[in-house]
Design a protein around this motif. Structure first.
Motif, short mmCIF file in Angstrom:
data_model
loop_
_atom_site.label_atom_id
_atom_site.label_comp_id
_atom_site.label_asym_id
_atom_site.label_seq_id
_atom_site.Cartn_x
_atom_site.Cartn_y
_atom_site.Cartn_z
N PRO A 36 0.83 -1.21 0.00
CA PRO A 36 0.00 0.00 0.00
C PRO A 36 0.86 1.26 0.00
O PRO A 36 1.91 1.30 0.65
N TYR A 37 0.41 2.27 -0.72
CA TYR A 37 1.09 3.57 -0.69
C TYR A 37 0.94 4.19 0.69
O TYR A 37 1.91 4.59 1.32
N HIS A 38 -0.28 4.27 1.15
CA HIS A 38 -0.59 4.62 2.53
C HIS A 38 -1.59 3.58 3.00
O HIS A 38 -2.68 3.47 2.44
N GLY A 39 -1.24 2.82 4.01
CA GLY A 39 -2.17 1.83 4.52
C GLY A 39 -3.39 2.47 5.14
O GLY A 39 -3.37 3.64 5.55
N VAL A 40 -4.47 1.72 5.20
CA VAL A 40 -5.68 2.26 5.83
C VAL A 40 -5.48 2.27 7.34
O VAL A 40 -5.00 1.31 7.92
N PRO A 41 -5.82 3.36 8.00
CA PRO A 41 -5.63 3.43 9.44
C PRO A 41 -6.62 2.54 10.19
O PRO A 41 -7.65 2.14 9.64
N GLU A 42 -6.30 2.25 11.43
CA GLU A 42 -7.21 1.46 12.25
C GLU A 42 -8.52 2.21 12.44
O GLU A 42 -8.54 3.42 12.65
N GLY A 43 -9.61 1.46 12.36
CA GLY A 43 -10.92 2.08 12.52
C GLY A 43 -11.49 2.63 11.22
O GLY A 43 -12.39 3.47 11.24
N SER A 44 -10.96 2.16 10.09
CA SER A 44 -11.47 2.62 8.79
C SER A 44 -12.18 1.52 8.01
O SER A 44 -12.59 1.75 6.88
N GLY A 45 -12.31 0.33 8.61
CA GLY A 45 -13.04 -0.74 7.94
C GLY A 45 -12.49 -1.09 6.58
O GLY A 45 -13.26 -1.33 5.65
N GLN A 46 -11.15 -1.11 6.45
CA GLN A 46 -10.51 -1.40 5.16
C GLN A 46 -10.99 -0.45 4.06
O GLN A 46 -11.13 -0.83 2.91
N GLY A 47 -11.25 0.79 4.43
CA GLY A 47 -11.66 1.79 3.45
C GLY A 47 -13.15 1.83 3.19
O GLY A 47 -13.58 2.49 2.23
#
Length: 444
Positions: free
Chosen positions: A215-226
């Protein structure tokens, strides 16, 4: 609730068996058509994303500087990265993918703005690593295959990551087919015809390149995989639409234009002497207050659940604005066409909105019709702005600007058309008082 209530006491009606039968058949037909439209839109949206792929944007970066091969005095410069880039742009379907050949800085900017779903990067020492692999494959010791990297953009949704990953794997497979034979021939020429390559060496040279997906920028915690941005936007839209229907029903009941039911009991207050325009303005004002309180509640719920939000206060302001816009437009539609406005709102905001939002499956992986809807459908605009505020630090280029201005246009259309339509009804004497019910009643 209809804005033209039926008065059975004063209207002259003639009902025969045929008209009675049609009246009972009508709800069956309406529900069947509505359900069929729902199934058509949703199944077409999700059934064949691979076949529907079109204009899927991916950045391609060639950082390879090339390298020199051959004995001293006879060296030639080779750039395998350029060959790979030419092969990718030539063999990739222009209809399915929108390849944007750019530099690394521009590619990163496109990723930050959410304008591309991935960036395929050929490293600067790609040619050199290929040469080392060719030499190392016939010399004892460990050797590492060079890599082409696909940087995905998971904040645009998990399904986009899947498409970008598959594109990278297919691209590297095609590169291996082209470079493998070329590299094998080069190594064989260097060794001479008297030396045969071992089976292990041939296998190594046949697939010289590997794919790295990260990932370029991973999804942060609490984002439900986007996915939280999509469901947050959907909540805003449903809050505005269902809120408008609730406000419409309750205020009509309070003003005496519709009965209020309590289980087996009901009450019906006398109809108020109030214009349609003033009634609509009261509903709008109620919707604004409802939107502000509901948006505050959503922010509080998100905080309590640990939902990642880059700009919580700005998200509260936009949620209030968007919910108001949806509510105002929904109330205008019901004021204009009556109770059938409920179905119109469902079709406009939900049935057409969810498949064209691009929150779960990218718009570029749905039938082209949904791409056309995405240009103006309310849920798409709300989703873009919410996604920017939740994942991209409120960047205007990442969708906030488009979402805000398109929502503003929708609010303006809903407000102006509501004023004009109800003013026209009032001017024509089509008020909602009991004195005019007989003149405006619809025959049964």
């Amino acid at each position: 609730m209809s804005d033209n209530p039926v008065s059975n006491d004063t209207a002259t009606t003639t009902t025969g068996p045929r008209s009675v039968g049609l009246r009972w058949i009508m709800p069956v037909v309406v529900v069947t058509v509505f359900t069929s439209l729902l199934g058509l839109m949703y199944l077409a949206y999700v059934a064949k994303p691979d076949q529907n792929l079109h204009n899927y944007p991916i950045a391609v970066v060639n950082n390879d500087v090339g390298d020199s091969f051959g004995p001293p005095g006879q060296q030639s410069t080779v750039n395998y990265g350029t060959q790979v880039l030419d092969a990718i742009t030539t063999n990739t379907s222009d209809e399915k993918f929108d390849l944007q050949v750019v530099g690394i800085n521009e590619a990163q900017q496109l990723m930050q703005n959410g304008e591309v779903y991935g960036a395929l990067i050929i490293p600067g020492d790609f040619t050199k690593q290929i040469g080392i692999l060719g030499t190392g494959s016939v010399v004892p010791g460990d050797v590492q295959r060079p890599a082409i990297t696909m940087e995905t953009n998971p904040r645009l949704g998990p399904f986009s990551t899947s498409i970008s990953t598959r594109f990278a794997n297919e691209t590297v497979s095609a590169v291996n087919t082209a470079l493998g034979a070329q590299l094998t021939d080069r190594v064989q020429q260097q060794l001479g015809t008297g030396t045969q390559l071992s089976a292990a060496t041939r296998l190594t040279l046949a697939e010289p390149v590997r794919a790295i997906v990260e990932p370029y920028h991973g999804v942060p915690e609490g984002s439900g995989q986007g996915l939280t941005a999509f469901f947050y936007a959907l909540t805003i839209l449903l809050g505005g639409m269902t809120g408008a229907m609730t406000v419409h029903a309750i205020i009509d009941s309070m003003l005496g234009f519709a009965p209020t039911e309590y289980g087996p009991y009901f009450s019906h207050a006398p109809a108020s002497k109030i214009s349609r325009l003033r009634t609509l303005v009261i509903k709008w004002a109620t919707m604004v207050a409802t939107a502000a309180l509901s948006s505050g509640a959503l922010i509080g719920i998100g905080s309590a659940l640990g939902v990642h939000i880059d700009q919580p206060f700005e998200l509260f302001l936009f949620s209030t604005f968007a919910m108001t816009a949806v509510g105002v437009t929904s109330l205008t539609i019901m004021a204009a066409v009556g109770s059938i406005g409920v179905l119109v709102n469902l079709i406009l905001f939900v049935i057409l909105g969810m498949p064209s939002a691009g929150g779960t499956i990218p718009v570029e992986a749905t039938p082209r019709f949904f791409g056309w809807l995405a240009d103006f459908e309310p849920l798409r605009q709300v989703y873009l702005a919410v996604r920017s505020l939740m994942y991209f630090d409120g960047s205007a280029a990442a969708g906030l600007a488009q979402g805000f201005w398109m929502t503003a246009v929708g609010l303006a259309i809903g407000t102006v058309s509501g004023v004009l339509i109800t003013w026209y009804y009032d001017k024509k004497g089509l008020t909602r008082s009991s004195r005019t019910n007989a003149a405006t009643a619809i025959p049964a």
